[in-house]
Design a protein around this motif. Structure first.
Motif, PDB file in Angstrom:
ATOM      1  N   SER A  11       0.789  -1.232   0.000  1.00 17.56           N
ATOM      2  CA  SER A  11       0.000   0.000   0.000  1.00 17.56           C
ATOM      3  C   SER A  11       0.824   1.287   0.000  1.00 17.56           C
ATOM      4  N   ARG A  19       4.945  11.052  -1.626  1.00 17.14           N
ATOM      5  CA  ARG A  19       4.334  10.921  -0.301  1.00 17.14           C
ATOM      6  C   ARG A  19       5.399  11.144   0.778  1.00 17.14           C
ATOM      7  N   TYR A  24      10.265   9.045   3.319  1.00 17.42           N
ATOM      8  CA  TYR A  24      10.476   7.983   2.323  1.00 17.42           C
ATOM      9  C   TYR A  24      11.394   8.400   1.170  1.00 17.42           C
ATOM     10  N   ASN A  75       7.897  -5.263   0.298  1.00 16.01           N
ATOM     11  CA  ASN A  75       7.577  -4.186   1.231  1.00 16.01           C
ATOM     12  C   ASN A  75       6.048  -4.138   1.355  1.00 16.01           C
ATOM     13  N   GLY A  77       4.238  -2.294   3.145  1.00  9.95           N
ATOM     14  CA  GLY A  77       3.674  -1.024   3.599  1.00  9.95           C
ATOM     15  C   GLY A  77       2.990  -1.234   4.940  1.00  9.95           C
ATOM     16  N   ALA A  78       1.905  -0.522   5.159  1.00  7.92           N
ATOM     17  CA  ALA A  78       1.228  -0.576   6.463  1.00  7.92           C
ATOM     18  C   ALA A  78       0.641  -1.955   6.779  1.00  7.92           C
ATOM     19  N   HIS A  81       1.880  -4.142   9.614  1.00  2.46           N
ATOM     20  CA  HIS A  81       1.475  -3.928  11.012  1.00  2.46           C
ATOM     21  C   HIS A  81       0.053  -4.392  11.310  1.00  2.46           C
ATOM     22  N   HIS A 101      11.533  -2.404   4.603  1.00  2.00           N
ATOM     23  CA  HIS A 101      10.892  -1.114   4.900  1.00  2.00           C
ATOM     24  C   HIS A 101      11.921  -0.020   4.693  1.00  2.00           C
ATOM     25  N   LEU A 102      11.532   1.022   3.991  1.00  2.00           N
ATOM     26  CA  LEU A 102      12.479   2.111   3.739  1.00  2.00           C
ATOM     27  C   LEU A 102      12.843   2.860   5.015  1.00  2.00           C
ATOM     28  N   SER A 103      11.838   3.131   5.824  1.00  2.00           N
ATOM     29  CA  SER A 103      12.055   3.985   6.997  1.00  2.00           C
ATOM     30  C   SER A 103      12.503   3.148   8.195  1.00  2.00           C
ATOM     31  N   LEU A 105      11.765   1.924  11.314  1.00  2.00           N
ATOM     32  CA  LEU A 105      10.507   1.773  12.060  1.00  2.00           C
ATOM     33  C   LEU A 105      10.693   1.969  13.566  1.00  2.00           C
ATOM     34  N   ARG A 112       3.971   1.135  14.491  1.00  2.00           N
ATOM     35  CA  ARG A 112       4.820   0.587  13.424  1.00  2.00           C
ATOM     36  C   ARG A 112       5.914  -0.323  13.966  1.00  2.00           C
TER      37      ARG A 112
HETATM   38  C1  DQA Z   1       6.902   1.382   5.160  1.00  2.00           C
HETATM   39  C2  DQA Z   1       6.641   1.568   6.645  1.00  2.00           C
HETATM   40  C3  DQA Z   1       5.167   1.403   6.974  1.00  2.00           C
HETATM   41  O1  DQA Z   1       4.951   1.612   8.354  1.00  2.00           O
HETATM   42  C4  DQA Z   1       4.342   2.413   6.194  1.00  2.00           C
HETATM   43  O2  DQA Z   1       2.966   2.206   6.443  1.00  2.00           O
HETATM   44  C5  DQA Z   1       4.637   2.395   4.748  1.00  2.00           C
HETATM   45  C6  DQA Z   1       6.016   2.292   4.308  1.00  2.00           C
HETATM   46  C7  DQA Z   1       8.370   1.688   4.814  1.00  2.00           C
HETATM   47  O3  DQA Z   1       8.791   1.275   3.731  1.00  2.00           O
HETATM   48  O4  DQA Z   1       9.080   2.319   5.592  1.00  2.00           O
HETATM   49  O5  DQA Z   1       3.741   2.545   3.919  1.00  2.00           O
HETATM   50  O6  DQA Z   1       6.639   0.036   4.802  1.00  2.00           O
END
Ligand code: DQA
Length: 150
Positions: A11, A19, A24, A75, A77-78, A81, A101-103, A105, A112
């Protein structure tokens, strides 16, 4: 013949570059994908890419590619979680899955901090930005090279 690796984004990852850029990064998915494509031939790898914002489509895609590829960099995304359904899917796959995950967490919101995917994936790569995809693919290659040497 080479390796067949899939990169699967969940997502909102189709919106990379527009975004929450402070989190990101500025790079679009197209630019990241170009980099991955440049890496692939040197590693004897072929890449395919899928993205969906829907949980069910991600499950359908994983089930479908399981018999066709040698590994998946995913990846979620959300959904990482929230989704027990995606977790069950990843747990049932034949192929190794690298969660990316890019970020970073652990530096973000509490919700997250937990991933339903983490313990059913082979490894999780967190906080390297877009390089996480390249690291994930490199790890898949390493995974096969390593098992050949044994
Ligand atoms: C993510 C981290 C998730 O918490 C977030 O909802 C994303 C991106 C990341 O790549 O850091 O959509 O997966």
């Amino acid at each position: 013949m080479g390796f067949q690796f899939a990169v699967l984004n969940g997502s909102n990852l189709n919106w990379l570059g527009k975004r929450e850029r402070a989190i990101y990064g500025l790079e679009s998915w197209g630019a990241i994908w170009n980099r991955l494509q440049k890496w692939a031939p040197s590693q004897d790898a072929n890449l395919t890419y899928f993205q969906s914002n829907s949980e069910g489509t991600l499950i359908d895609t994983l089930q479908e590619i399981d018999s066709k590829v040698d590994g998946v960099v995913f990846n979620p995304g959300a959904y990482a979680h929230t989704s027990i359904a995606l977790r069950d899917c990843v747990a049932s796959l034949r192929v190794p899955v690298v969660e990316v995950h890019l970020s970073k967490l652990s530096k973000r919101e509490k919700f997250r901090q937990f991933s339903f995917i983490a313990d059913v994936a082979q490894i999780t790569i967190v906080g390297f930005g877009a390089d996480g995809y390249l690291l994930g693919l490199t790890w898949l290659k390493y995974f096969y090279d390593r098992s050949e040497q044994r």
